[in-house]
Motif scaffolding. Structure first.
Motif, short mmCIF file in Angstrom:
data_model
loop_
_atom_site.label_atom_id
_atom_site.label_comp_id
_atom_site.label_asym_id
_atom_site.label_seq_id
_atom_site.Cartn_x
_atom_site.Cartn_y
_atom_site.Cartn_z
N MET A 1 43.21 53.82 31.87
CA MET A 1 43.34 52.47 31.41
C MET A 1 43.10 52.43 29.91
O MET A 1 42.25 53.13 29.37
N THR A 8 37.36 40.05 26.21
CA THR A 8 37.83 38.89 26.96
C THR A 8 36.90 37.73 26.69
O THR A 8 35.80 37.89 26.16
N GLU A 14 34.79 39.64 33.89
CA GLU A 14 35.67 40.82 33.89
C GLU A 14 34.99 42.00 34.57
O GLU A 14 35.60 42.69 35.39
N ALA A 15 33.72 42.22 34.27
CA ALA A 15 32.98 43.33 34.88
C ALA A 15 32.87 43.14 36.40
O ALA A 15 33.03 44.09 37.17
N GLN A 18 36.29 43.80 37.97
CA GLN A 18 36.60 45.24 37.99
C GLN A 18 35.79 45.94 39.08
O GLN A 18 36.31 46.81 39.78
N TRP A 19 34.53 45.56 39.23
CA TRP A 19 33.71 46.14 40.28
C TRP A 19 34.29 45.79 41.65
O TRP A 19 34.34 46.63 42.55
N VAL A 21 37.41 45.10 42.45
CA VAL A 21 38.64 45.88 42.68
C VAL A 21 38.28 47.29 43.11
O VAL A 21 38.81 47.80 44.11
N GLN A 22 37.36 47.91 42.40
CA GLN A 22 36.98 49.29 42.74
C GLN A 22 36.35 49.36 44.13
O GLN A 22 36.71 50.21 44.95
N MET A 62 42.55 41.08 41.15
CA MET A 62 43.50 41.65 40.19
C MET A 62 44.24 40.53 39.45
O MET A 62 44.47 40.63 38.23
N LEU A 65 41.90 39.15 36.86
CA LEU A 65 41.81 40.06 35.72
C LEU A 65 43.00 39.90 34.80
O LEU A 65 42.85 39.89 33.58
N ASP A 66 44.18 39.76 35.38
CA ASP A 66 45.38 39.55 34.57
C ASP A 66 45.26 38.26 33.76
O ASP A 66 45.67 38.20 32.60
N HIS A 69 43.17 38.63 30.64
CA HIS A 69 43.78 39.41 29.56
C HIS A 69 44.97 38.66 29.08
O HIS A 69 45.59 38.61 28.24
#
Length: 69
Positions: A1, A8, A14-15, A18-19, A21-22, A62, A65-66, A69
């Protein structure tokens, strides 16, 4: 990435996303590994329902997140 040049608006969100999603991706992978070992159709259906639920959550994270950004 790739690295972002500007942070942001909401780095905490955001964090978290991301967590999410993972973690959801890991959980989906694990549930799909268990699927062939399920002892009954009831277990298989329960596993698939949980996978579907996690996939919806994953897609939502997701998309958010988009938006960030």
């Amino acid at each position: 990435m790739s690295e972002r040049f500007l942070p942001t608006e909401d780095p905490v969100m955001e964090a978290v996303l991301q967590w999410t999603v993972q973690r959801d991706a890991q959980d989906v992978r694990r549930l799909l590994e268990w699927l062939p070992e399920a002892r009954s159709s009831r277990e298989r259906k329960a596993l698939l329902e949980r996978v579907r639920s996690l996939l919806l959550e994953l897609e939502g994270a997701m998309n958010r997140l988009d938006e960030l950004h």
